[in-house]
Design an enzyme around this catalytic site. Structure first.
Site, PDB file in Angstrom:
ATOM      1  CE  LYS A   1      -4.177  -1.867   1.895  1.00 34.82           C
ATOM      2  NZ  LYS A   1      -5.259  -1.639   3.059  1.00 34.82           N
TER       3      LYS A   1
ATOM      4  CG  ASP B   1      -8.441   0.645   3.233  1.00 36.35           C
ATOM      5  OD1 ASP B   1      -8.955   0.106   2.775  1.00 36.35           O
ATOM      6  OD2 ASP B   1      -7.073   0.343   3.151  1.00 36.35           O
TER       7      ASP B   1
END
Length: 499
Positions: A282, A318
């Protein structure tokens, strides 16, 4: 077309499975005769067959189970040709010893369980020259570059060629080989009985990946992770794509930290439209993007990539998904928001990865007092400095009475389902417990928190929301969240688990 392998020890079981597959719409099956116990009765297997067959009899060196002599094996293959099998599969070292006869088509195959040869084109031409109607090459993939070379070889072949890479890295070739020109791919009858490493069950190939609907214009999305075999993103996104009638497929791409740069350097060779990003990439993917949205800039991590003509654009879904999940749980318990709610004026975020950073940032933006704890305290302090919150050592995570506890670590994830990152004796009824692990949904932490009377936010809630935001980014339409949630619960089996 999907060729489904049947590997059973008894003739009657082979015949029964063959009939079942044909009734289910399968148009080609592979009869693995090396699994048959005792004498192989070719005529019995081929008589009144309900759909065409590929007759295969593999040696152990080629991934098979044949234990008798090579002369007996070749006799089985010659007999299959004499009895009019639709196809017979001949390894390249024996193809010259088994002559063409009648209408049986010849598949000339080569298997390499150690790697993928550097010159696949030369190998394909050599096999094609052995009087092949179809060439089949199956090799072990060590990186996504092997998959690319295999698919490009299939696309450039003059003779119809099935090119597959084995192992979990090779899964994209099994789904995409038809898009590149292969006459068919291979799948196994039973999901849990692979006939080759990385092989996919035919129901999954048909129902999840919709193999027969994939064409030259089909857009390709996927998830990059290491490991990736456990990912349920393909189940969720492919269900949404099917429901929305979008000509696209979503695949798992296993990309290691060591091969990440190579993957992006060669990304233009894939027909990629978008990627989900998860552990451990990420943060590292940001060095390969052209533009980022404000959340990514603030968080320093991305979980969503969109491939455009101008380059790769990074987003992070997220943070919003985490906050939305928490807000929904609070509304269901009579609260209208996060601000000034006594029960959640403080939160402990467990973890120091991209998910933990995103959750901490999302909560901090809603004026929650956030504390981060991780096994590596330096990483927790780094996140705290970036987000503007506090950090504590892992051993100190139980010392303060937090209103919300968020697990953003992999602890409790399948297969380590008997682990929890937060001891049950410190759980209190006033707490909101939020576990980002979604497989299983009912982690040990969730179970113990429910027993303690805590309000619960599960990883399924967050996972579906972040996937739905990705869907909106990529496809510019609302996501079918109910469909996605049902697909996730079917894939994890949580639809059958007690609440």
């Amino acid at each position: 077309m999907i060729c489904v392998g049947i590997a059973r020890g008894r003739h009657r079981h082979v015949i029964a499975e063959h009939r079942h597959l044909a009734e289910s719409g399968v148009k080609l099956v592979e009869l693995r005769l090396d699994y048959i116990q005792g004498n192989v009765q070719i005529r019995r297997l081929l008589a009144e067959r309900p759909c065409p067959v590929v007759v295969t009899c593999r040696r152990p060196a080629d991934g098979g189970h044949w234990t008798r002599s090579e002369e007996d094996r070749l006799l089985v293959l010659r007999t299959a040709i004499a009895e009019g099998a639709d196809y017979v599969d001949l390894e390249d070292d024996v193809a010259g010893r088994v002559p063409r006869y009648g209408r049986t088509k010849r598949i000339v195959s080569h298997h390499d369980f150690t790697g993928t040869p550097s010159d696949l084109d030369s190998l394909q031409r050599r096999l094609a020259a052995l009087d092949a109607d179809v060439v089949k090459i199956a090799t072990m993939a060590s990186c996504q570059e092997d998959n690319l070379r295999m698919l490009e070889m299939v696309r450039g072949a003059d003779v119809p060629t099935v090119g597959l890479c084995m192992g979990d890295i090779g899964v994209p070739t099994r789904v995409l080989c038809g898009r590149f020109g292969a006459p068919f791919t291979y799948a196994t009858f039973h999901e849990d009985r692979q006939l080759a490493p990385g092989q996919i069950g035919w129901r999954q190939m048909r129902d999840v990946y919709r193999y027969d609907s994939i064409g030259p214009a089909t857009r390709v999305y996927g998830v990059i992770a290491d490991p990736v075999a456990h990912s349920l993103s393909p189940a969720v996104h492919n269900a949404a794509l099917a429901h929305a009638g979008i000509d696209a497929v979503y695949l798992p791409f296993r990309v290691t930290a060591e091969t990440l740069d190579e993957f992006f350097f060669e990304a233009h060779r894939w027909p990629l439209a978008g990627l989900s990003v998860t552990l451990p990439h990420k943060e590292a993917v940001l060095r390969h993007v052209k533009a980022v949205d404000p959340l990514v800039r603030s968080i320093g991590a991305a979980n969503t990539l969109t491939f455009t003509a101008d380059g790769v654009v990074a987003a992070n879904t997220d943070a919003d998904a985490a906050v939305e999940s928490l807000e929904t749980t609070l509304r269901e318990h009579g609260h209208e928001g996060l601000v000034d709610v006594d029960a959640v004026n403080s939160a402990l975020v467990l973890g120091a990865g991209g998910a933990a950073r995103a959750v901490a940032f999302g909560l901090k933006r809603r004026k929650i007092d956030v504390t981060v704890a991780a096994r590596t305290v330096d990483r927790a302090r780094r996140i705290a400095a970036e987000v503007g919150c506090k950090a504590v050592e892992w051993a100190s995570r139980h010392r303060m009475p937090f209103g919300c506890v968020v697990n953003a670590t992999p602890v409790g994830m399948h297969p380590n389902v008997d682990e929890s990152p937060f001891e049950r004796e410190y759980l209190r009824p006033y707490m909101v417990v939020f576990d980002t692990v979604y497989n299983p949904e009912n982690t040990l932490l969730v179970k113990e928190a429910r027993q303690a009377g805590c309000r619960i936010v599960t990883g399924v809630d967050m996972f579906v929301r972040q996937a739905a935001i990705q869907f909106r980014i990529w496809h510019r339409r609302e996501a079918p969240e109910k469909v996605m949630r049902e697909a996730l619960k079917r894939a994890t089996g949580s639809a059958k688990q007690p609440a």
